[in-house]
Scaffold this motif. Sequence first.
Motif, PDB file in Angstrom:
ATOM      1  N   LEU A  14     -23.866  69.692   2.564  1.00 50.23           N
ATOM      2  CA  LEU A  14     -22.866  69.189   1.767  1.00 50.23           C
ATOM      3  C   LEU A  14     -22.673  70.260   0.486  1.00 50.23           C
ATOM      4  O   LEU A  14     -23.625  71.057   0.193  1.00 50.23           O
ATOM      5  N   SER A  15     -21.708  70.269  -0.261  1.00 51.57           N
ATOM      6  CA  SER A  15     -21.049  71.080  -1.261  1.00 51.57           C
ATOM      7  C   SER A  15     -22.041  70.828  -2.342  1.00 51.57           C
ATOM      8  O   SER A  15     -22.200  69.456  -3.013  1.00 51.57           O
ATOM      9  N   ALA A  16     -22.480  71.603  -3.145  1.00 51.59           N
ATOM     10  CA  ALA A  16     -23.424  71.544  -4.277  1.00 51.59           C
ATOM     11  C   ALA A  16     -22.867  70.699  -5.353  1.00 51.59           C
ATOM     12  O   ALA A  16     -23.470  70.090  -6.324  1.00 51.59           O
ATOM     13  N   TRP A  17     -21.609  71.131  -5.504  1.00 51.07           N
ATOM     14  CA  TRP A  17     -20.774  70.392  -6.716  1.00 51.07           C
ATOM     15  C   TRP A  17     -20.269  69.145  -6.513  1.00 51.07           C
ATOM     16  O   TRP A  17     -19.522  68.491  -7.464  1.00 51.07           O
ATOM     17  N   ALA A  18     -20.272  68.384  -5.329  1.00 55.35           N
ATOM     18  CA  ALA A  18     -20.064  67.005  -5.035  1.00 55.35           C
ATOM     19  C   ALA A  18     -21.107  66.135  -5.029  1.00 55.35           C
ATOM     20  O   ALA A  18     -22.106  66.237  -4.730  1.00 55.35           O
ATOM     21  N   ASP A  19     -20.512  64.938  -5.948  1.00 49.20           N
ATOM     22  CA  ASP A  19     -21.412  63.749  -5.908  1.00 49.20           C
ATOM     23  C   ASP A  19     -21.343  63.208  -4.674  1.00 49.20           C
ATOM     24  O   ASP A  19     -20.428  63.036  -4.091  1.00 49.20           O
ATOM     25  N   ASP A  66     -13.847  62.557  18.341  1.00 51.03           N
ATOM     26  CA  ASP A  66     -12.184  62.737  18.879  1.00 51.03           C
ATOM     27  C   ASP A  66     -11.029  61.537  18.642  1.00 51.03           C
ATOM     28  O   ASP A  66     -10.044  62.029  18.280  1.00 51.03           O
ATOM     29  N   ALA A  67     -11.669  60.484  18.505  1.00 47.80           N
ATOM     30  CA  ALA A  67     -10.636  59.298  18.294  1.00 47.80           C
ATOM     31  C   ALA A  67     -10.625  58.823  16.811  1.00 47.80           C
ATOM     32  O   ALA A  67     -10.254  57.776  16.629  1.00 47.80           O
ATOM     33  N   LEU A  68     -11.313  59.411  16.049  1.00 47.58           N
ATOM     34  CA  LEU A  68     -11.757  58.892  14.523  1.00 47.58           C
ATOM     35  C   LEU A  68     -10.657  59.697  13.701  1.00 47.58           C
ATOM     36  O   LEU A  68     -10.475  60.713  13.803  1.00 47.58           O
ATOM     37  N   ARG A  69      -9.967  58.671  12.979  1.00 42.37           N
ATOM     38  CA  ARG A  69      -9.075  59.229  11.998  1.00 42.37           C
ATOM     39  C   ARG A  69      -9.095  58.637  10.675  1.00 42.37           C
ATOM     40  O   ARG A  69      -9.767  57.295  10.654  1.00 42.37           O
ATOM     41  N   VAL A  70      -8.714  59.005   9.549  1.00 40.66           N
ATOM     42  CA  VAL A  70      -9.041  58.515   8.077  1.00 40.66           C
ATOM     43  C   VAL A  70      -7.665  58.898   7.392  1.00 40.66           C
ATOM     44  O   VAL A  70      -6.911  59.668   7.568  1.00 40.66           O
ATOM     45  N   LYS A  71      -7.308  57.635   6.589  1.00 44.15           N
ATOM     46  CA  LYS A  71      -6.323  57.759   5.992  1.00 44.15           C
ATOM     47  C   LYS A  71      -6.717  57.282   4.440  1.00 44.15           C
ATOM     48  O   LYS A  71      -7.556  56.444   4.257  1.00 44.15           O
ATOM     49  N   ALA A  72      -6.476  58.173   3.382  1.00 47.51           N
ATOM     50  CA  ALA A  72      -6.597  57.724   2.084  1.00 47.51           C
ATOM     51  C   ALA A  72      -5.616  58.512   1.080  1.00 47.51           C
ATOM     52  O   ALA A  72      -5.508  59.624   0.695  1.00 47.51           O
ATOM     53  N   LEU A  80     -14.819  66.551   7.506  1.00 43.12           N
ATOM     54  CA  LEU A  80     -15.342  65.239   8.400  1.00 43.12           C
ATOM     55  C   LEU A  80     -16.646  65.956   9.124  1.00 43.12           C
ATOM     56  O   LEU A  80     -16.512  66.728   9.971  1.00 43.12           O
ATOM     57  N   ARG A  81     -18.049  65.223   8.709  1.00 49.39           N
ATOM     58  CA  ARG A  81     -19.121  65.484   9.431  1.00 49.39           C
ATOM     59  C   ARG A  81     -19.634  64.365   9.994  1.00 49.39           C
ATOM     60  O   ARG A  81     -19.782  63.209   9.457  1.00 49.39           O
ATOM     61  N   LEU A 211     -21.169  58.991   8.869  1.00 49.33           N
ATOM     62  CA  LEU A 211     -19.995  60.038   8.786  1.00 49.33           C
ATOM     63  C   LEU A 211     -19.972  60.460   7.269  1.00 49.33           C
ATOM     64  O   LEU A 211     -20.060  59.554   6.453  1.00 49.33           O
ATOM     65  N   VAL A 212     -19.616  61.576   7.134  1.00 50.85           N
ATOM     66  CA  VAL A 212     -19.714  62.154   5.516  1.00 50.85           C
ATOM     67  C   VAL A 212     -18.478  63.027   5.561  1.00 50.85           C
ATOM     68  O   VAL A 212     -18.159  63.636   6.377  1.00 50.85           O
ATOM     69  N   MET A 213     -17.633  62.336   4.664  1.00 50.15           N
ATOM     70  CA  MET A 213     -16.264  62.812   4.350  1.00 50.15           C
ATOM     71  C   MET A 213     -16.204  63.530   3.002  1.00 50.15           C
ATOM     72  O   MET A 213     -16.409  63.058   1.876  1.00 50.15           O
TER      73      MET A 213
END
Length: 546
Positions: A14-19, A66-72, A80-81, A211-213
């Motif tokens: 994970l990015s060190a600067w992200a909460d 493969d079949a996962l999609r995200v909307k925000a 996406l991990r 799932l980590v986004m």
Amino acid sequence: MMRTLICALTCFPLSAWADIIDVPSKATSAIVYSAGATVTHSVSVTMPAGAHQLVFSDLPSNVYLDALRVKAPDLKIGALRYRTDLTPPQPDRDTPEIIAAKAEIERIEDNIQSVEDTAARQKLAVAASEARIEFLTALGGSDTLPADTTALRDLGQMIGVETLAAREAAFDAGLAVRGTLKQLKDLKKALKDAEQALAALVPETQNRPLLVMDVIAGSAVSDTTVDVSFYSDVATWRPTYDLRLSDTDTPQLVIERGAQVLQESGENWEGISLTLSTREPIDETDPWPLRPDLRRILDESKYAVTSRAAPAARTQKLADGLVIEAPVIVEEASSMAMNFQGLSVSYTYSDAVDVASGADFVRLPFDSLTLDAELIARAVPLNHDTAFLVAKVTNTTNEPLLTSDAVLRFFDGVLVGASGLEAIEVGQEAEIGFGPIEGIQLTRRVLKRDSGDRGIISRSNEQTEEIEITAKNLTDRTWQVELRDRVPYSEQEDLEITFRTSPEPDVTGVEDRRGILQWNLEMTPGNEATISTSHRITWPEGQTLR
């Protein structure tokens, strides 16, 4: 538990600067196909401006990246991990229903322990009484009994009284033990029921994926919606119909529609928005290529020698000209909205729906359609000795009726049968049967056949047959009867077939099937109709008729 989750996430790059923001989610909507479903988890998130990590730890285990999609819409989505193994423990997100179910299990377990303690104590009383009986028995047989008659009598009386008291105490303690064990049996059944109730609330017990986004908020957002959609292959639906035919001056067919839904995703769908679609998302998307039809001629004598000498070469020659065919892939009341989506149709149920995973087979009532119907009696004396009621309808609605094997058929409110229904497209005419009409009796007799019984191979060059058909209307109403029978036909020039009928049929080649004849009869109560047919078949000598 949240601290455990955050600590476990340190294994991710994970990015060190992200909460890190833990996002509790559950299924909020689903589009169910005849095989599979698109499921959406919608969550509301509040966050300050900047980079963040959204962690979804409660997706079902059958999600595929493969079949996962995200909307925000209010966020910029980064990487996406997705992890299915070595996942951290699940956060404690028990609903009030789950908390109550667990409390009930704990209460019953405490009661079981208390009853078991009581039973143990009662068994001690039984053992003590049995010890007293054993002592008194031994005392009565002792060699040191007093010689004095009065003392001996008093001792015997005491032993008898005490033995009776001990046996009564043992009996009473035994009754108490049996009563306690009955309580224990009832409690264990209640515990099994409570555990089953909890299992229905928590269908998936194995580790769920993680799932980590990565997201970036350009400015602070409040209650922004994040949708995570994925395809699940463990859901299905099928249409259901109740067909209700009325026998009035203007007969009508009322079609009461519904649907049955089943899903085994591992998560319960609670209060979801449900859409049912006729689309097949896993069906073929492109037509198969058309292969050239290469034909060739061969020298039969050389081909035969080669075939015997080298069967592998013969097989190769056959394969060279083989055309591979494409495989066939088979694919109370609330309101329902229908939508046409390209070549498919979808139905959106207006109310929120609950479907427990692997447990519920939910039937959803939709609306009704009404079609004008023409009632006729279909008579096929070759196959049946009664006519059958048939409703002729035209789909004058703006939507198709779908193929279904879950169809009940009613005539004037009485259930007459259950059988499947083939799809009826918009504007299409269809015939739907509603069972036998016992009062229309049919007979079909072979009056003359010059060359043996049916099924016998005839080696003569001529065959004749005469048939008489009788239909009787024993009902108290007039019926429009469509009586159908057949005569043989030929597609060979040397096989000549002629036939005669009396009266002449109203239709020949019914439904474009050669040799099928139909007589349209109006039969009043008590009316009887007779139809005669005969045919003559001739063929060259030396040939066999089959």
